[in-house]
Design a protein around this motif. Structure first.
Motif, PDB file in Angstrom:
ATOM      1  N   ARG A 177       0.854  -1.178   0.000  1.00 19.08           N
ATOM      2  CA  ARG A 177       0.000   0.000   0.000  1.00 19.08           C
ATOM      3  C   ARG A 177       0.891   1.230   0.000  1.00 19.08           C
ATOM      4  NH1 ARG A 177      -5.295  -0.349  -1.563  1.00 19.08           N
ATOM      5  NH2 ARG A 177      -6.089  -2.397  -0.936  1.00 19.08           N
TER       6      ARG A 177
ATOM      7  N   SER B 123      -3.611  -2.527   4.875  1.00 15.42           N
ATOM      8  CA  SER B 123      -4.906  -2.324   4.235  1.00 15.42           C
ATOM      9  C   SER B 123      -5.032  -0.926   3.627  1.00 15.42           C
ATOM     10  CB  SER B 123      -6.033  -2.540   5.246  1.00 15.42           C
ATOM     11  OG  SER B 123      -7.267  -2.158   4.732  1.00 15.42           O
ATOM     12  N   ARG B 124      -4.808   0.131   4.398  1.00 12.36           N
ATOM     13  CA  ARG B 124      -4.968   1.509   3.915  1.00 12.36           C
ATOM     14  C   ARG B 124      -3.787   2.358   4.365  1.00 12.36           C
ATOM     15  NH1 ARG B 124      -8.403  -0.349   0.498  1.00 12.36           N
ATOM     16  NH2 ARG B 124     -10.515  -0.786   1.249  1.00 12.36           N
TER      17      ARG B 124
ATOM     18  N   ARG C 125      -2.435   6.759   4.216  1.00 15.30           N
ATOM     19  CA  ARG C 125      -2.667   8.137   3.796  1.00 15.30           C
ATOM     20  C   ARG C 125      -1.614   9.055   4.406  1.00 15.30           C
ATOM     21  NH1 ARG C 125      -5.296   6.510   0.234  1.00 15.30           N
ATOM     22  NH2 ARG C 125      -7.344   7.198  -0.493  1.00 15.30           N
TER      23      ARG C 125
ATOM     24  N   GLY D 166      -9.315   3.530   7.646  1.00 13.36           N
ATOM     25  CA  GLY D 166      -9.472   4.402   6.486  1.00 13.36           C
ATOM     26  C   GLY D 166      -9.381   5.884   6.769  1.00 13.36           C
TER      27      GLY D 166
ATOM     28  N   CYS E  35     -14.271   3.783   4.295  1.00 13.59           N
ATOM     29  CA  CYS E  35     -13.091   4.214   3.526  1.00 13.59           C
ATOM     30  C   CYS E  35     -13.287   5.592   2.899  1.00 13.59           C
ATOM     31  CB  CYS E  35     -12.744   3.183   2.451  1.00 13.59           C
ATOM     32  SG  CYS E  35     -12.321   1.560   3.126  1.00 13.59           S
TER      33      CYS E  35
ATOM     34  N   SER F  92     -12.720   9.494   1.633  1.00  8.04           N
ATOM     35  CA  SER F  92     -11.629  10.220   0.975  1.00  8.04           C
ATOM     36  C   SER F  92     -12.074  11.665   0.792  1.00  8.04           C
ATOM     37  CB  SER F  92     -11.304   9.587  -0.383  1.00  8.04           C
ATOM     38  OG  SER F  92     -10.266  10.292  -1.046  1.00  8.04           O
TER      39      SER F  92
ATOM     40  N   ASP G 279     -12.395  -0.115  -2.208  1.00  9.02           N
ATOM     41  CA  ASP G 279     -11.182   0.692  -2.265  1.00  9.02           C
ATOM     42  C   ASP G 279     -11.450   2.015  -1.557  1.00  9.02           C
ATOM     43  OD1 ASP G 279      -8.567   1.331  -2.927  1.00  9.02           O
ATOM     44  OD2 ASP G 279      -9.067   2.099  -4.918  1.00  9.02           O
ATOM     45  N   GLN G 280     -10.365   2.670  -1.180  1.00 11.01           N
ATOM     46  CA  GLN G 280     -10.445   4.041  -0.684  1.00 11.01           C
ATOM     47  C   GLN G 280     -10.106   4.944  -1.867  1.00 11.01           C
ATOM     48  OE1 GLN G 280      -7.896   4.944   2.646  1.00 11.01           O
ATOM     49  NE2 GLN G 280      -9.114   6.703   3.251  1.00 11.01           N
TER      50      GLN G 280
END
Length: 339
Positions: free
Chosen positions: A93, A137-138, A140, A203, A243, A245, A291-292
């Protein structure tokens, strides 16, 4: 010239000619293979320098088969189907913003796989690394590049069912302070403090270095929560959000929503929530999106769907108009630099 010399010269000539023939054959085969890949729709991938602060560049995990699979690669944002430049840095990721990257990696060797989060500078050089408690998993990074977050599966490996547990961490890159699990924050459900034993958070999407949004799950339901790192609070805003955004202007959240009547294996549709009015808008993407999503700009969402190489990237307008469009084959975890 004696017989021995003539034999030696003949042997050298045969070896030279053989080498030339072999080289020509390999070169022709390589060109034929490249042509075949192009005809089959496979992307061309070349080694090179990838930077995270160049304007107008799309950065992503390359999923094309070959020596550069799983490496962070880049293309001009205006030419997503063009030749790819691959960095040599492998991630499961990935995300980048503000010239900082976060790369969630597998660490091979030992009795079982381990995982780590690696913080990268704008030239993809490692700054710090952190052990992870589960499967990535995620990920940012905040718009400034000074904070990072990641989610891992501690148990289970899918959000589709109920038998999973996550752990989400947030890191301040200026101070080195790490909130190892957001489940330690004070959780406010409909304005009232709660301490549910089944709370899961995942997320993260950043508004700035202090405020963020994420998904909270408890009692079989999911919620969009607004997080405050200074106050260490999570406050629910809207139900059935996963998730999230945040849009570039901070006014909308794209997310996956569970819809009635959908298969339990593919339960989500891609929506956008106006944070001021809490009005939901369904996008034109009718397939299940696990998905994010990422905002390419203020109008367009980018997200992954299964493809021949494992994952392809698609786009769709955020306002519910238009139709989905294939953007890039064999790619995952996109981000756009220099915004």
């Amino acid at each position: 010239m004696n017989r021995k010399s003539r034999v030696l010269i003949l042997l050298v000539a045969v070896l030279v000619l053989g080498g030339v023939a072999l080289g020509a054959t390999l070169h022709a085969a390589g060109r034929a293979g490249e042509k075949d890949r192009a005809q089959a729709g496979g992307p061309l991938v070349r080694s090179g320098e990838v930077t995270l602060d160049a304007p107008g560049v799309g950065v992503f995990r390359n999923m094309a088969w070959g020596p550069h699979r799983d490496e962070i690669a880049s293309v001009p944002a205006g030419d997503p189907t063009g030749p790819r430049t691959s960095s040599g840095v492998r991630c499961l990721r990935f995300h980048t913003a503000g010239g900082t990257g976060v790369c969630l990696q597998a660490v091979r060797g030992g009795l079982r796989d381990a995982y780590r989060a690696v913080i990268l500078d704008s030239r993809l050089r490692e700054l710090r690394r952190y052990d992870l408690a589960g499967v990535p998993s995620r990920a940012r990074v905040s718009p400034s590049g000074r904070s990072a977050a990641w989610t891992v599966f501690v148990s289970g490996d899918s959000y589709a069912g109920a038998a999973f547990s996550t752990r989400t961490s947030v890191l301040d890159l200026r101070t080195g302070r790490s909130d190892r699990t957001l489940e330690d924050y004070r959780f406010l459900l409909d304005g009232r403090p709660r301490r549910p034993a089944d709370l899961n958070i995942w997320g993260v999407t950043f508004a700035d270095d202090n405020r963020f949004y994420a998904t909270a799950a408890t009692g079989g339901r999911t919620y969009l929560v607004q997080g405050d790192r200074a106050a260490r609070t999570l406050r629910t805003l809207h139900p059935n959000v996963e998730c999230p955004s945040l849009s570039p202007d901070g006014t909308r959240v794209a997310y996956k929503k569970r819809v009635e009547g959908a298969s339990s294996d593919a339960p989500w549709r891609l929506y956008v929530l106006d944070l001021r009015t809490l009005r939901e808008t369904a996008t034109a993407e009718r397939r299940s999106v696990d998905d994010q999503a990422v905002w390419r700009d203020g109008r367009t969402l980018v997200y992954s769907l299964p493809g021949d190489y494992g994952s392809d990237l698609w786009t769709v307008p955020a306002d519910g108009s238009g139709s989905p469009s294939l953007s890039m084959r064999a790619a995952l975890a996109p981000a756009f630099t220099g915004r």
